[in-house]
Design a protein around this motif. Structure first.
Motif, PDB file in Angstrom:
ATOM      1  N   GLN A 193      -4.732  -9.811  -7.871  1.00  0.00           N
ATOM      2  CA  GLN A 193      -3.930  -8.868  -7.104  1.00  0.00           C
ATOM      3  C   GLN A 193      -4.732  -8.353  -5.921  1.00  0.00           C
ATOM      4  O   GLN A 193      -5.958  -8.434  -5.896  1.00  0.00           O
ATOM      5  CB  GLN A 193      -3.483  -7.692  -7.975  1.00  0.00           C
ATOM      6  N   THR A 194      -4.019  -7.831  -4.932  1.00  0.00           N
ATOM      7  CA  THR A 194      -4.693  -7.226  -3.791  1.00  0.00           C
ATOM      8  C   THR A 194      -5.401  -5.949  -4.223  1.00  0.00           C
ATOM      9  O   THR A 194      -5.109  -5.366  -5.270  1.00  0.00           O
ATOM     10  CB  THR A 194      -3.686  -6.924  -2.675  1.00  0.00           C
ATOM     11  N   TRP A 195      -6.312  -5.504  -3.400  1.00  0.00           N
ATOM     12  CA  TRP A 195      -7.106  -4.309  -3.671  1.00  0.00           C
ATOM     13  C   TRP A 195      -6.664  -3.194  -2.738  1.00  0.00           C
ATOM     14  O   TRP A 195      -6.544  -3.395  -1.526  1.00  0.00           O
ATOM     15  CB  TRP A 195      -8.585  -4.609  -3.451  1.00  0.00           C
ATOM     16  N   ILE A 196      -6.388  -2.032  -3.292  1.00  0.00           N
ATOM     17  CA  ILE A 196      -6.016  -0.876  -2.480  1.00  0.00           C
ATOM     18  C   ILE A 196      -7.250  -0.010  -2.269  1.00  0.00           C
ATOM     19  O   ILE A 196      -7.855   0.468  -3.243  1.00  0.00           O
ATOM     20  CB  ILE A 196      -4.897  -0.057  -3.160  1.00  0.00           C
ATOM     21  N   GLU A 197      -7.640   0.151  -1.031  1.00  0.00           N
ATOM     22  CA  GLU A 197      -8.810   0.963  -0.728  1.00  0.00           C
ATOM     23  C   GLU A 197      -8.521   2.428  -1.039  1.00  0.00           C
ATOM     24  O   GLU A 197      -7.519   2.984  -0.584  1.00  0.00           O
ATOM     25  CB  GLU A 197      -9.200   0.828   0.749  1.00  0.00           C
TER      26      GLU A 197
END
Length: 330
Positions: A103-107
């Protein structure tokens, strides 16, 4: 609580690197395991296109478990809930020899860590944003009441769903000998009566069922109050098509009771997007009783934790008192 064995030691990092590249076609620049999770093993990955997370389940490690999580996460993202995007899914035949997904990473920072550093106005914006996020989630309709978003176990009515769940809990509590009969059966009888009184017009909505601060992310740059996407939701392993009021059980226990300054802004954010449903408080007390009861076979047998169990003894005792159940207490 005893941490599952696979949550203590990650598989070799090289296997995660190979798995990521096979699933995405990208070369890994940097990879590092993330620790501290109870439900997943995770690795943070950096590539030329950005940062990602590769995850595999611990408590729910099978392909079907992963599919249910991914289905919920994709539905949430499609409904404009801020959550990481699933970009690849692998089965148990890959390098990790376990189902996994990327999954993408949320900063940003998880809500529990971030809240400790916030000034009052920041905490207010965070609470407001969390309310907006949950309201967006609860606008997503389900086709049928179900224990998960893949429709693995579904029910014809909400009363049937609650009754079935209660019966499972009674059986599990009996088998675990987690509560004396003098407590279990009066609680079960009262819950049965409350379930029978539930509104027949309740409709299935996407419900996270594990909303507490470690499962939220405050973005690195918190938007202004009222901006969409102010708070992200993570970890969809418990998501279901339920009455959305169910999400307020854990919110009450782990968020509002511990951080009362979030209660008012949360409700302001939520109701700015969606009105609380009719009979909210009456429905909530039913789900509180069910969740408090569920803690006994869970923390008493499945994942033993005496501290958590003691806390739920107090919660269930308070619930029994509010409902006039005299006699034995947990």
């Amino acid at each position: 609580m005893t941490r599952p064995a696979l949550a203590v030691d990650h598989p070799p990092i090289e296997l995660a690197r190979i798995a990521f590249t096979q699933l995405t076609g990208e070369t890994v620049d940097r990879i590092a395991p993330l620790s501290g999770g109870w439900g997943h093993l995770s690795w943070l990955v950096r590539t030329a296109s950005g940062r990602y997370l590769i995850k595999t389940g611990v408590r729910r490690p099978h392909q079907a478990d992963l599919f249910r999580q991914v289905a919920a996460q994709q539905l949430a993202a499609a409904g404009d809930v801020t959550t990481p995007l699933v970009v690849a899914v692998g089965d148990g035949n890959g390098p990790l020899q376990r189902p996994c997904y990327v999954q993408t990473w949320i900063e940003g920072t998880d809500g529990a860590t971030a809240l400790a550093r916030m000034h009052t106005d920041q905490a207010t914006r965070f609470g407001h944003g969390l309310g907006e996020t949950l309201a967006a989630l609860h606008r997503i309709k389900g086709p049928r009441f179900a224990e998960d978003c893949a429709g693995t176990v579904t029910y014809p009515t909400w009363k049937a769903a609650c009754t079935t769940r209660l019966q499972r809990l009674i059986t599990a509590t009996e088998q675990a000998q987690a509560l004396p009969a003098a407590v279990l059966y009066p609680v079960a009888d009262r819950l049965t009566a409350l379930i029978n009184d539930l509104d027949t017009a309740i409709t299935p909505r996407l419900t996270h069922r594990d909303v507490y601060l470690p499962n939220t992310v405050m973005p690195a740059h918190l938007p202004h109050q009222g901006a969409p996407g102010a708070v992200a939701l993570l970890d969809w392993e418990a998501a279901a098509f339920y009455d959305p009021v169910w999400d307020f059980v854990k919110l009450g226990m782990w968020v509002f009771d511990r951080h009362p300054q979030l209660r008012a802004p949360f409700h302001q954010g939520y109701t700015a997007c969606s009105a609380l449903p009719d009979g909210h408080d009456e429905r909530l007390t039913v789900y509180q009783g069910i969740e408090y009861l569920a803690a006994f076979p869970y923390f008493g047998a499945a994942w033993p934790d005496s501290t958590m169990l003691d806390g739920f003894r107090g919660l269930l005792a308070g619930w029994m008192d509010r409902h006039g159940l005299a006699g034995a207490l947990p």
